[in-house]
Scaffold this active site. Structure first.
Site, mmCIF file in Angstrom:
data_model
loop_
_atom_site.group_PDB
_atom_site.id
_atom_site.type_symbol
_atom_site.label_atom_id
_atom_site.label_comp_id
_atom_site.label_asym_id
_atom_site.label_seq_id
_atom_site.Cartn_x
_atom_site.Cartn_y
_atom_site.Cartn_z
ATOM 1 N NE ARG A 1 11.358 51.077 -12.494
ATOM 2 C CZ ARG A 1 10.836 52.072 -11.534
ATOM 3 N NH1 ARG A 1 9.451 51.746 -11.409
ATOM 4 N NH2 ARG A 1 11.378 51.630 -10.037
ATOM 5 C CG ASP B 1 1.707 54.757 -14.530
ATOM 6 O OD1 ASP B 1 1.974 56.423 -14.993
ATOM 7 O OD2 ASP B 1 3.315 54.873 -13.565
ATOM 8 C CD GLU C 1 9.172 55.669 -17.489
ATOM 9 O OE1 GLU C 1 8.360 55.491 -17.333
ATOM 10 O OE2 GLU C 1 10.354 56.199 -16.144
ATOM 11 C CG HIS D 1 6.896 56.609 -13.775
ATOM 12 N ND1 HIS D 1 8.136 55.928 -14.222
ATOM 13 C CD2 HIS D 1 6.925 55.754 -12.087
ATOM 14 C CE1 HIS D 1 8.291 54.561 -13.155
ATOM 15 N NE2 HIS D 1 7.659 55.044 -12.180
HETATM 16 P P1 NAD Z 1 8.070 43.711 -4.797
HETATM 17 O O1 NAD Z 1 8.817 42.952 -4.411
HETATM 18 O O2 NAD Z 1 7.007 43.173 -3.674
HETATM 19 O O3 NAD Z 1 6.985 42.462 -5.973
HETATM 20 C C1 NAD Z 1 7.987 41.749 -6.836
HETATM 21 C C2 NAD Z 1 7.219 40.661 -7.583
HETATM 22 O O4 NAD Z 1 8.188 40.229 -8.690
HETATM 23 C C3 NAD Z 1 8.148 39.604 -6.390
HETATM 24 O O5 NAD Z 1 7.190 39.079 -5.967
HETATM 25 C C4 NAD Z 1 9.342 38.934 -6.790
HETATM 26 O O6 NAD Z 1 9.224 37.213 -6.644
HETATM 27 C C5 NAD Z 1 8.550 39.162 -8.656
HETATM 28 N N1 NAD Z 1 9.585 38.704 -9.685
HETATM 29 C C6 NAD Z 1 10.962 38.408 -9.543
HETATM 30 N N2 NAD Z 1 11.758 38.398 -10.999
HETATM 31 C C7 NAD Z 1 10.961 37.814 -11.103
HETATM 32 C C8 NAD Z 1 10.557 37.925 -12.476
HETATM 33 N N3 NAD Z 1 11.633 37.366 -13.353
HETATM 34 N N4 NAD Z 1 9.636 37.291 -13.119
HETATM 35 C C9 NAD Z 1 8.481 36.740 -12.540
HETATM 36 N N5 NAD Z 1 8.367 37.749 -11.558
HETATM 37 C C10 NAD Z 1 9.336 37.829 -10.612
HETATM 38 O O7 NAD Z 1 7.466 45.008 -5.922
HETATM 39 P P2 NAD Z 1 6.442 45.252 -6.018
HETATM 40 O O8 NAD Z 1 6.965 46.515 -4.978
HETATM 41 O O9 NAD Z 1 4.857 44.820 -6.001
HETATM 42 O O10 NAD Z 1 6.833 46.740 -7.616
HETATM 43 C C11 NAD Z 1 6.440 46.082 -8.078
HETATM 44 C C12 NAD Z 1 7.544 46.862 -9.445
HETATM 45 O O11 NAD Z 1 6.689 47.755 -9.459
HETATM 46 C C13 NAD Z 1 8.942 47.555 -9.152
HETATM 47 O O12 NAD Z 1 9.571 46.811 -9.252
HETATM 48 C C14 NAD Z 1 8.420 48.365 -10.079
HETATM 49 O O13 NAD Z 1 9.308 48.843 -10.696
HETATM 50 C C15 NAD Z 1 7.215 49.250 -10.332
HETATM 51 N N6 NAD Z 1 6.922 49.905 -9.322
HETATM 52 C C16 NAD Z 1 5.909 51.362 -9.941
HETATM 53 C C17 NAD Z 1 5.370 52.978 -9.033
HETATM 54 C C18 NAD Z 1 5.176 53.048 -10.320
HETATM 55 O O14 NAD Z 1 5.137 54.801 -10.012
HETATM 56 N N7 NAD Z 1 4.819 53.113 -11.880
HETATM 57 C C19 NAD Z 1 5.580 52.513 -8.117
HETATM 58 C C20 NAD Z 1 6.879 51.585 -7.581
HETATM 59 C C21 NAD Z 1 6.763 50.269 -7.803
#
Ligand code: NAD
Length: 344
Positions: free
Chosen positions: A234, A258, A263, A295
């Site tokens: 994000r 990305d 954005e 994105h």
């Molecule tokens: P997920 O929930 O499986 O994993 C997120 C991880 O972050 C978890 O292990 C959680 O414990 C950890 N976390 C939470 N708070 C934290 C903190 N303060 N410090 C460190 N770690 C922390 O999510 P995911 O499916 O792996 O997705 C991760 C992120 O990717 C999403 O939140 C989303 O913002 C982003 N995303 C981006 C796209 C894109 O197209 N660019 C697509 C999907 C997701």
């Protein structure tokens, strides 16, 4: 159920039309984003379907509730654009928790390789029959240390990919996984240790109050000179001004983004004939060692199919018996817990 679908792009409709056949759900596609100005388009609908740059703040939630809308179906994983606390008791919020962690993790590696092996430069040069290698020297990933912040679904796939390249992994997570640290090639460390020892840092945590600007002037100061920063998570995880300053001072060796803090004003739209009203973004894009994609990390055929099928299943489950396995917040009733993604 009638669902108003906001921020529709041409690639959304085929998969949503396909998966909603015979489901009892009809989608009305609007190109505009959902916000305070457009929310009245949802009048007469049972739900809205939104993406990452739609706004579901308190004002939008109140108006949806007044109009009798019951459901907000997020067709993404992150829900930082929803005021979860305000929605509690008014709207059911569904999301697609995982549509393809591979799509995002693979895009992250694609950006990294493109950047450090100068593929973006080579593509343009050879199209112009310029076969010079001057300025094209990269570095091996083998043996390098990558710091991964957030070891959830995407972070873990990215770690697996990095291990395939023979990299060492320093991981940080607020909720470390029990089975990831092998005491050798993958180790959980403090954030400070990760910043200090990583050649490359990749962000895979959600955007929360804790993680807002997790990369800022202070954290960049702790990093190795020449660190490569990857953000496919994000935009607001990174203070873009601090990143730009880090690039200008040569502290940051390269950045692959990305996502970008502001954005919502630009991404997914064609501004090629316009003067960009964001000096920081324009300056970042102008840098030879910065790659920006709009994105698009999620954008694979597999992910689009999973997004559509899960969103339709989410709404259909609610229609059937009020149950949706991917409902946010309703059960724990705590916006704080929900922000961690650990309430279900
Ligand atoms: P997920 O929930 O499986 O994993 C997120 C991880 O972050 C978890 O292990 C959680 O414990 C950890 N976390 C939470 N708070 C934290 C903190 N303060 N410090 C460190 N770690 C922390 O999510 P995911 O499916 O792996 O997705 C991760 C992120 O990717 C999403 O939140 C989303 O913002 C982003 N995303 C981006 C796209 C894109 O197209 N660019 C697509 C999907 C997701």
């Amino acid at each position: 159920m009638k669902i108003a679908f906001f921020d529709t792009k041409p690639y959304d409709k085929p998969s949503f039309d396909f998966y909603s056949q015979d489901s009892g759900i009809t989608f009305k596609y609007f190109e505009t984003k959902l916000n305070e100005d457009t929310v009245d388009l949802a009048h007469g609908f049972d739900g809205v379907c939104v993406f990452v740059n739609d706004t579901v703040n308190a004002a939008v939630i109140d108006r949806l509730y007044e109009m009798g809308v019951k459901v907000v179906a997020l067709r993404c994983a992150g829900f930082n654009n929803v005021d979860m606390k305000h929605a509690y008791g008014k709207l059911h919020i569904f999301r697609v928790p995982a549509y393809s962690p591979y799509a995002v993790a693979e895009h992250t590696m694609a950006l990294l390789l493109t950047s450090i092996r100068r593929i973006h430069k080579a593509y343009i040069r050879t199209r112009d029959y310029n076969f010079s290698l001057a300025g094209m020297t990269g570095f091996d990933l083998y043996g390098k240390t990558v710091g991964v912040i957030g070891t959830g679904r995407i972070g873990r796939v990215f770690i697996d990919i990095c291990r395939g390249f023979g990299m060492r992994v320093l991981a940080y997570d607020k909720f470390p996984a029990a089975d990831l640290d092998n005491g050798d090639t993958v180790r959980y460390v403090s954030l400070d240790e990760l910043f200090k020892n990583s050649d490359i840092i990749s962000l895979h945590c959600p955007l929360t109050e804790d993680t807002y600007h997790i990369i800022d002037e202070n954290s960049l100061e702790k990093c190795k000179r020449g660190v490569v920063l990857l953000n496919t998570s994000r935009g607001a995880l990174v203070d873009a001004e601090a990143l730009l300053a880090g690039i200008k001072s040569r502290k940051v060796g390269a950045a692959c983004l990305d996502v970008y803090e502001e954005e919502a004003d630009f991404f997914f739209e064609d501004y090629s004939g316009h003067i960009l009203d964001d000096d920081t973004l324009a300056r970042l894009i102008s840098m030879p060692n910065v790659i920006v994609t709009s994105h698009q990390a999620f954008l694979t055929e597999e992910a689009l199919a999973n997004i559509a099928s899960t969103t339709v299943d989410n709404i259909a489950g609610y229609m059937k018996d009020g149950q949706c396995p991917n409902e946010l917040c309703w059960r724990c009733g705590s916006a704080e817990d929900c922000k961690t993604g650990k309430c279900f």
